[in-house]
Scaffold this motif. Structure first.
Motif, PDB file in Angstrom:
ATOM      1  N   TYR A 139      -7.983  10.318  -2.676  1.00 36.09           N
ATOM      2  CA  TYR A 139      -8.770  11.089  -1.908  1.00 36.09           C
ATOM      3  C   TYR A 139      -8.038  10.960  -0.517  1.00 36.09           C
ATOM      4  O   TYR A 139      -6.974  11.299  -0.472  1.00 36.09           O
ATOM      5  CB  TYR A 139     -10.310  10.655  -1.798  1.00 36.09           C
ATOM      6  CG  TYR A 139     -10.755  10.195  -3.095  1.00 36.09           C
ATOM      7  CD1 TYR A 139     -10.957  11.202  -4.128  1.00 36.09           C
ATOM      8  CD2 TYR A 139     -11.181   8.844  -3.259  1.00 36.09           C
ATOM      9  CE1 TYR A 139     -11.421  10.961  -5.447  1.00 36.09           C
ATOM     10  CE2 TYR A 139     -11.677   8.741  -4.660  1.00 36.09           C
ATOM     11  CZ  TYR A 139     -11.708   9.646  -5.621  1.00 36.09           C
ATOM     12  OH  TYR A 139     -12.248   9.241  -6.813  1.00 36.09           O
ATOM     13  N   GLU A 140      -8.801  10.991   0.652  1.00 38.60           N
ATOM     14  CA  GLU A 140      -8.259  11.159   1.906  1.00 38.60           C
ATOM     15  C   GLU A 140      -7.490   9.560   2.291  1.00 38.60           C
ATOM     16  O   GLU A 140      -6.828   9.548   3.324  1.00 38.60           O
ATOM     17  CB  GLU A 140      -9.168  11.557   3.249  1.00 38.60           C
ATOM     18  CG  GLU A 140      -9.354  12.943   3.075  1.00 38.60           C
ATOM     19  CD  GLU A 140      -8.272  13.894   2.959  1.00 38.60           C
ATOM     20  OE1 GLU A 140      -7.407  13.573   3.887  1.00 38.60           O
ATOM     21  OE2 GLU A 140      -8.154  14.646   2.018  1.00 38.60           O
TER      22      GLU A 140
ATOM     23  N   GLY B 137      -4.032   4.540  -3.088  1.00 42.32           N
ATOM     24  CA  GLY B 137      -5.098   5.164  -2.500  1.00 42.32           C
ATOM     25  C   GLY B 137      -5.346   6.438  -3.363  1.00 42.32           C
ATOM     26  O   GLY B 137      -4.533   6.863  -4.034  1.00 42.32           O
TER      27      GLY B 137
ATOM     28  N   LEU C 220       0.935  13.338  -1.951  1.00 37.88           N
ATOM     29  CA  LEU C 220       0.576  13.312  -3.302  1.00 37.88           C
ATOM     30  C   LEU C 220      -0.969  13.029  -3.048  1.00 37.88           C
ATOM     31  O   LEU C 220      -1.447  12.709  -2.378  1.00 37.88           O
ATOM     32  CB  LEU C 220       1.125  12.350  -4.302  1.00 37.88           C
ATOM     33  CG  LEU C 220       2.676  12.447  -4.369  1.00 37.88           C
ATOM     34  CD1 LEU C 220       3.501  11.321  -3.571  1.00 37.88           C
ATOM     35  CD2 LEU C 220       3.147  12.522  -5.743  1.00 37.88           C
TER      36      LEU C 220
ATOM     37  N   GLY D  33      -2.464  10.820  -4.998  1.00 30.51           N
ATOM     38  CA  GLY D  33      -2.861   9.480  -5.260  1.00 30.51           C
ATOM     39  C   GLY D  33      -1.550   8.659  -5.178  1.00 30.51           C
ATOM     40  O   GLY D  33      -0.609   9.153  -5.445  1.00 30.51           O
ATOM     41  N   GLY D  34      -1.835   7.212  -4.988  1.00 28.94           N
ATOM     42  CA  GLY D  34      -0.523   6.351  -4.956  1.00 28.94           C
ATOM     43  C   GLY D  34       0.006   6.089  -6.390  1.00 28.94           C
ATOM     44  O   GLY D  34       0.741   5.081  -6.537  1.00 28.94           O
TER      45      GLY D  34
ATOM     46  N   GLN E 278       2.420   7.524   5.183  1.00 30.97           N
ATOM     47  CA  GLN E 278       2.717   6.739   6.343  1.00 30.97           C
ATOM     48  C   GLN E 278       3.754   5.766   6.358  1.00 30.97           C
ATOM     49  O   GLN E 278       3.973   4.882   7.728  1.00 30.97           O
ATOM     50  CB  GLN E 278       1.433   6.337   7.206  1.00 30.97           C
ATOM     51  CG  GLN E 278       0.529   7.539   7.412  1.00 30.97           C
ATOM     52  CD  GLN E 278      -0.879   7.075   7.838  1.00 30.97           C
ATOM     53  OE1 GLN E 278      -0.954   6.044   8.681  1.00 30.97           O
ATOM     54  NE2 GLN E 278      -2.124   7.923   7.478  1.00 30.97           N
TER      55      GLN E 278
ATOM     56  N   TYR F 254       5.895  13.944   1.983  1.00 33.67           N
ATOM     57  CA  TYR F 254       5.359  15.011   1.076  1.00 33.67           C
ATOM     58  C   TYR F 254       3.945  14.224   0.687  1.00 33.67           C
ATOM     59  O   TYR F 254       4.039  12.972   0.869  1.00 33.67           O
ATOM     60  CB  TYR F 254       6.023  15.472   0.027  1.00 33.67           C
ATOM     61  CG  TYR F 254       6.598  14.373  -0.949  1.00 33.67           C
ATOM     62  CD1 TYR F 254       8.122  14.714  -0.711  1.00 33.67           C
ATOM     63  CD2 TYR F 254       6.093  13.607  -2.030  1.00 33.67           C
ATOM     64  CE1 TYR F 254       8.789  13.704  -1.279  1.00 33.67           C
ATOM     65  CE2 TYR F 254       6.829  12.857  -2.612  1.00 33.67           C
ATOM     66  CZ  TYR F 254       8.146  12.742  -2.339  1.00 33.67           C
ATOM     67  OH  TYR F 254       8.979  11.706  -3.319  1.00 33.67           O
TER      68      TYR F 254
ATOM     69  N   ILE G 248       6.931   7.178  -0.690  1.00 32.94           N
ATOM     70  CA  ILE G 248       8.142   7.583  -1.496  1.00 32.94           C
ATOM     71  C   ILE G 248       8.924   8.750  -0.825  1.00 32.94           C
ATOM     72  O   ILE G 248       9.678   9.260  -1.723  1.00 32.94           O
ATOM     73  CB  ILE G 248       7.712   7.660  -2.940  1.00 32.94           C
ATOM     74  CG1 ILE G 248       6.905   8.610  -3.445  1.00 32.94           C
ATOM     75  CG2 ILE G 248       7.394   6.142  -3.581  1.00 32.94           C
ATOM     76  CD1 ILE G 248       6.823   9.242  -4.736  1.00 32.94           C
ATOM     77  N   GLY G 249       8.503   9.387   0.166  1.00 34.38           N
ATOM     78  CA  GLY G 249       9.025  10.616   0.732  1.00 34.38           C
ATOM     79  C   GLY G 249       8.045  11.439   1.502  1.00 34.38           C
ATOM     80  O   GLY G 249       7.037  11.223   1.592  1.00 34.38           O
TER      81      GLY G 249
ATOM     82  N   TYR H  34       0.926  -1.204  -0.055  1.00 30.35           N
ATOM     83  CA  TYR H  34       0.115  -0.058   0.177  1.00 30.35           C
ATOM     84  C   TYR H  34       0.972   1.353   0.093  1.00 30.35           C
ATOM     85  O   TYR H  34       1.865   1.430   1.040  1.00 30.35           O
ATOM     86  CB  TYR H  34      -0.876   0.190   1.058  1.00 30.35           C
ATOM     87  CG  TYR H  34      -1.838   1.241   1.277  1.00 30.35           C
ATOM     88  CD1 TYR H  34      -2.690   1.632   0.342  1.00 30.35           C
ATOM     89  CD2 TYR H  34      -1.668   2.098   2.486  1.00 30.35           C
ATOM     90  CE1 TYR H  34      -3.203   3.017   0.372  1.00 30.35           C
ATOM     91  CE2 TYR H  34      -2.381   3.161   2.718  1.00 30.35           C
ATOM     92  CZ  TYR H  34      -3.270   3.488   1.745  1.00 30.35           C
ATOM     93  OH  TYR H  34      -4.044   4.717   1.941  1.00 30.35           O
ATOM     94  N   LEU H  35       0.646   1.890  -1.036  1.00 26.78           N
ATOM     95  CA  LEU H  35       1.513   3.484  -1.036  1.00 26.78           C
ATOM     96  C   LEU H  35       0.783   4.336  -0.099  1.00 26.78           C
ATOM     97  O   LEU H  35      -0.323   4.652  -0.250  1.00 26.78           O
ATOM     98  CB  LEU H  35       1.455   3.886  -2.660  1.00 26.78           C
ATOM     99  CG  LEU H  35       2.153   3.162  -3.517  1.00 26.78           C
ATOM    100  CD1 LEU H  35       3.523   2.797  -3.187  1.00 26.78           C
ATOM    101  CD2 LEU H  35       1.369   1.847  -4.047  1.00 26.78           C
ATOM    102  N   THR H  36       1.613   4.807   0.727  1.00 24.56           N
ATOM    103  CA  THR H  36       1.136   5.841   1.468  1.00 24.56           C
ATOM    104  C   THR H  36       2.281   6.685   2.410  1.00 24.56           C
ATOM    105  O   THR H  36       3.152   6.173   2.650  1.00 24.56           O
ATOM    106  CB  THR H  36       0.352   5.107   2.841  1.00 24.56           C
ATOM    107  OG1 THR H  36       0.190   5.985   3.908  1.00 24.56           O
ATOM    108  CG2 THR H  36       1.151   3.821   3.450  1.00 24.56           C
TER     109      THR H  36
HETATM  110  N1  SAM Z   1      -4.931  11.565   4.365  1.00 23.60           N
HETATM  111  C1  SAM Z   1      -3.581  10.726   3.785  1.00 23.60           C
HETATM  112  C2  SAM Z   1      -2.495  11.310   5.090  1.00 23.60           C
HETATM  113  O1  SAM Z   1      -2.675  12.114   5.605  1.00 23.60           O
HETATM  114  O2  SAM Z   1      -1.777  10.202   5.393  1.00 23.60           O
HETATM  115  C3  SAM Z   1      -3.233  11.311   2.661  1.00 23.60           C
HETATM  116  C4  SAM Z   1      -3.913  10.924   1.631  1.00 23.60           C
HETATM  117  S1  SAM Z   1      -3.343  11.097   0.033  1.00 23.60           S
HETATM  118  C5  SAM Z   1      -4.011  12.795  -0.490  1.00 23.60           C
HETATM  119  C6  SAM Z   1      -4.177  10.067  -1.245  1.00 23.60           C
HETATM  120  C7  SAM Z   1      -3.274   8.685  -1.546  1.00 23.60           C
HETATM  121  O3  SAM Z   1      -2.183   9.261  -2.051  1.00 23.60           O
HETATM  122  C8  SAM Z   1      -2.839   7.957  -0.345  1.00 23.60           C
HETATM  123  O4  SAM Z   1      -3.754   6.987   0.056  1.00 23.60           O
HETATM  124  C9  SAM Z   1      -1.423   7.263  -0.849  1.00 23.60           C
HETATM  125  O5  SAM Z   1      -1.867   6.168  -1.523  1.00 23.60           O
HETATM  126  C10 SAM Z   1      -0.976   8.209  -1.936  1.00 23.60           C
HETATM  127  N2  SAM Z   1       0.179   8.853  -1.497  1.00 23.60           N
HETATM  128  C11 SAM Z   1       0.211  10.338  -1.146  1.00 23.60           C
HETATM  129  N3  SAM Z   1       1.524  10.626  -0.653  1.00 23.60           N
HETATM  130  C12 SAM Z   1       2.099   9.538  -0.722  1.00 23.60           C
HETATM  131  C13 SAM Z   1       3.445   9.276  -0.474  1.00 23.60           C
HETATM  132  N4  SAM Z   1       4.594  10.408  -0.133  1.00 23.60           N
HETATM  133  N5  SAM Z   1       4.078   8.096  -0.672  1.00 23.60           N
HETATM  134  C14 SAM Z   1       3.220   7.080  -1.119  1.00 23.60           C
HETATM  135  N6  SAM Z   1       1.933   7.250  -1.278  1.00 23.60           N
HETATM  136  C15 SAM Z   1       1.513   8.340  -1.073  1.00 23.60           C
END
Ligand code: SAM
Length: 248
Positions: A116-117, A114, A139, A141-142, A91, A137, A134-135, A87-89
């Motif tokens: 949206y939120e 992922g 984005l 979406g994933g 976190q 910051y 990936i860092g 899962y790309l996140t």
């Molecule tokens: N609300 C989430 C949070 O604060 O952790 C962020 C959601 S982001 C707007 C939407 C999606 O983009 C996430 O579910 C994830 O899949 C992807 N994403 C955003 N930044 C990412 C990062 N630095 N690395 C990997 N995936 C990322």
């Protein structure tokens, strides 16, 4: 290596990955990439895959059910009991060259993108084996993170790179950043290529490159210099020999 990407935007990942070296790797059969549209697994008549967050707050959250159905259909099709699902996140654990080398040993990887939120926590608890960022910051979406990971991992899959674009000497090899590169002409607007690179002396070239790598790493990324000097030099010289043997 077979990649499967669970996403709401399959055309985005496929158009990005079907070009250049990765595209060639697909054409030559070293890797395969399939994007699966989570929306195809929506069970309501409007095809929605997201809803408001419980407890209130801004934005929408991707629902568990369509992701579960997409994952289950894929899992059964590929005949894997518990596939590796990333899962790309933001976190997750920060992606690195070392992690790419580990992932390159797998036969299949599933990426969950992922949007949206984010995604309902329950589906993450049920199917995800790895959480990767990936860092530091955020984005939208994933999809781009999945593309970054697939590009990096694929370069390490046997056959994807040919001799012209070998991954043996590169930044992060032996924990060093790469030395400066030059190509023809030998002089450009009064700026000359370092003499040693024109000398034809392999040992001197290798020593110069090692010293330049060390200098640049000390200047820009001193945190990478955790290997002892001896270990680093051995790792470097060893792969130089290996590459020369491959070229012979
Ligand atoms: N609300 C989430 C949070 O604060 O952790 C962020 C959601 S982001 C707007 C939407 C999606 O983009 C996430 O579910 C994830 O899949 C992807 N994403 C955003 N930044 C990412 C990062 N630095 N690395 C990997 N995936 C990322």
């Amino acid at each position: 290596m077979n990649y499967y990407i669970l996403t709401l935007f399959p055309e985005m990942v496929m158009s990005g990955l079907n070009t250049s070296i990765i595209g060639r790797g697909i054409k030559n059969g070293h890797i395969s990439i399939e994007a699966i549209n989570i929306r195809d697994y929506a069970t309501n008549k409007h095809g929605t895959v997201d809803d408001y967050p419980y407890g209130g707050g801004a934005g929408m959250v991707m629902q568990a059910e369509p992701i579960y159905l997409a994952y289950e259909a894929l899992r059964q099709r590929i005949g894997s009991k518990k596939p590796r699902v990333i899962y790309l996140t933001p976190q997750g654990k920060t992606f690195s060259q070392g992690m790419a080398a580990e992932y390159a040993k797998e036969e299949e990887l599933i990426f969950l993108c992922g949007h949206y939120e984010g995604v309902d926590q329950r589906i993450l608890d049920m199917i995800v084996t790895d959480e990767v960022s990936i860092g530091d910051y955020v984005l939208t979406g994933g999809e781009l993170p999945a593309m970054v990971m697939i590009d990096t991992i694929s370069r390490l899959v046997s056959g994807v790179l040919n001799n012209d674009d070998s991954a043996v000497f590169e930044s992060f090899h032996s924990n060093l950043l790469e030395y400066p590169q030059y190509t023809r002409p030998a002089e450009f607007m009064g700026r000359k290529v370092p003499d040693v690179l024109l000398s034809g002396d392999h040992a001197k070239v290798e020593q110069w490159r090692y010293e330049e790598s060390l200098r640049i790493t000390k200047e820009r990324r001193p945190d990478l210099l955790e290997l002892s000097a001896g270990e680093r030099e051995n790792a470097w010289i060893g792969t130089a020999d290996k590459q020369r043997q491959q070229e012979m």
